[in-house]
Design an enzyme around this catalytic site. Sequence first.
Site, short mmCIF file in Angstrom:
data_model
loop_
_atom_site.label_atom_id
_atom_site.label_comp_id
_atom_site.label_asym_id
_atom_site.label_seq_id
_atom_site.Cartn_x
_atom_site.Cartn_y
_atom_site.Cartn_z
N LYS A 243 0.82 -1.21 0.00
CA LYS A 243 0.00 0.00 0.00
C LYS A 243 0.86 1.27 0.00
CE LYS A 243 -3.98 -2.15 2.38
NZ LYS A 243 -4.83 -2.09 3.60
N PHE B 203 -15.28 3.54 7.99
CA PHE B 203 -13.90 3.79 7.57
C PHE B 203 -13.72 3.84 6.05
CE2 PHE B 203 -14.14 -0.86 8.31
CZ PHE B 203 -13.69 -1.35 7.09
N ARG C 100 -2.07 -14.21 4.52
CA ARG C 100 -2.77 -13.46 5.58
C ARG C 100 -2.00 -13.55 6.90
NH1 ARG C 100 -7.17 -10.12 4.65
NH2 ARG C 100 -8.13 -10.80 6.62
N ARG D 109 2.78 -6.39 9.19
CA ARG D 109 2.10 -5.23 9.79
C ARG D 109 2.72 -4.85 11.14
NH1 ARG D 109 -3.90 -7.07 7.74
NH2 ARG D 109 -4.01 -5.72 5.90
N ASN E 51 -1.85 0.34 7.04
CA ASN E 51 -1.31 -0.92 7.56
C ASN E 51 -0.46 -1.67 6.53
OD1 ASN E 51 -3.33 -1.83 5.92
ND2 ASN E 51 -4.57 -2.75 7.52
N HIS F 183 -2.19 -5.39 1.76
CA HIS F 183 -3.49 -6.05 1.60
C HIS F 183 -3.25 -7.47 1.11
CE1 HIS F 183 -7.41 -7.25 -0.02
NE2 HIS F 183 -6.72 -7.68 -1.06
P1 ATP Z 1 -7.09 -5.87 3.64
O1 ATP Z 1 -8.46 -6.15 3.02
O2 ATP Z 1 -6.55 -4.51 3.25
O3 ATP Z 1 -6.13 -7.00 3.42
P2 ATP Z 1 -8.03 -6.78 6.17
O4 ATP Z 1 -8.65 -7.88 5.40
O5 ATP Z 1 -7.09 -7.13 7.28
O6 ATP Z 1 -7.25 -5.78 5.22
P3 ATP Z 1 -10.56 -5.44 6.15
O7 ATP Z 1 -11.56 -5.61 7.23
O8 ATP Z 1 -10.79 -6.11 4.83
O9 ATP Z 1 -9.13 -5.82 6.75
O10 ATP Z 1 -10.39 -3.87 5.91
C1 ATP Z 1 -9.82 -3.37 4.72
C2 ATP Z 1 -8.91 -2.21 5.06
O11 ATP Z 1 -9.71 -1.16 5.60
C3 ATP Z 1 -7.89 -2.50 6.17
O12 ATP Z 1 -6.70 -3.08 5.71
C4 ATP Z 1 -7.62 -1.12 6.71
O13 ATP Z 1 -6.71 -0.41 5.87
C5 ATP Z 1 -9.00 -0.48 6.61
N1 ATP Z 1 -9.75 -0.63 7.86
C6 ATP Z 1 -10.36 -1.74 8.31
N2 ATP Z 1 -10.98 -1.55 9.48
C7 ATP Z 1 -10.75 -0.25 9.79
C8 ATP Z 1 -11.11 0.58 10.89
N3 ATP Z 1 -11.84 0.12 11.90
N4 ATP Z 1 -10.68 1.86 10.88
C9 ATP Z 1 -9.94 2.35 9.85
N5 ATP Z 1 -9.55 1.60 8.78
C10 ATP Z 1 -9.95 0.33 8.75
MG MG Z 2 -9.86 -7.54 3.68
#
Ligand code: ATP
Ligand code: MG
Length: 135
Positions: free
Chosen positions: A9, A57, A85, A102, A112, A115
């Site tokens: 990212k 978010f 993951r 991370r 973070n 992805h």
């Molecule tokens: P990714 O899809 O990016 O791999 P993830 O699967 O761990 O991450 P998701 O729940 O899919 O998490 O959320 C997608 C992205 O949205 C996160 O990586 C983060 O950048 C952002 N995000 C998720 N939850 C929050 C939150 N509570 N506050 C702010 N940003 C968030």
């Molecule tokens: Mg995700």
Amino acid sequence: MQRSLFIIKPDAVKRNLIGRILSYMEAADLTVVGLRMVDMTMEVAAGFYKVHEGKEFYDKLVEYMSSGRSVVVVLEGEDAINRIRKICGATDPSKADEGTIRAAFGISITMNSVHASDSTESAGQEVPYFFPDLG
Ligand code: ATP
Ligand code: MG
């Protein structure tokens, strides 16, 4: 063999972490089968994270993902989706296990650093989103 979409990212690309982050994947015997740099527009970022549309978010996430260049990568390997993951760690870097990407590089829950596809279904949509030839 599985394929997964992995993204380095904007926060990580800006801090010159592309090589170090990809090393985690190569060290785990995951093979790069597609790779390119993308400067996502708001529209591309919004489409990619459409599954989160409506969440509190979402707007911040779309703005962040279009704030600079990302590196989008297709990785292939045994049990690739779950293994990647695990190597990434928890969404919130402050909760990510030691040794994960991370924990090492994440700045905040939004910034973070990486992805990774979370299921075969999402990988099946995310890989062709950026690599139509690899669908
Ligand atoms: P990714 O899809 O990016 O791999 P993830 O699967 O761990 O991450 P998701 O729940 O899919 O998490 O959320 C997608 C992205 O949205 C996160 O990586 C983060 O950048 C952002 N995000 C998720 N939850 C929050 C939150 N509570 N506050 C702010 N940003 C968030
Ligand atoms: Mg995700």
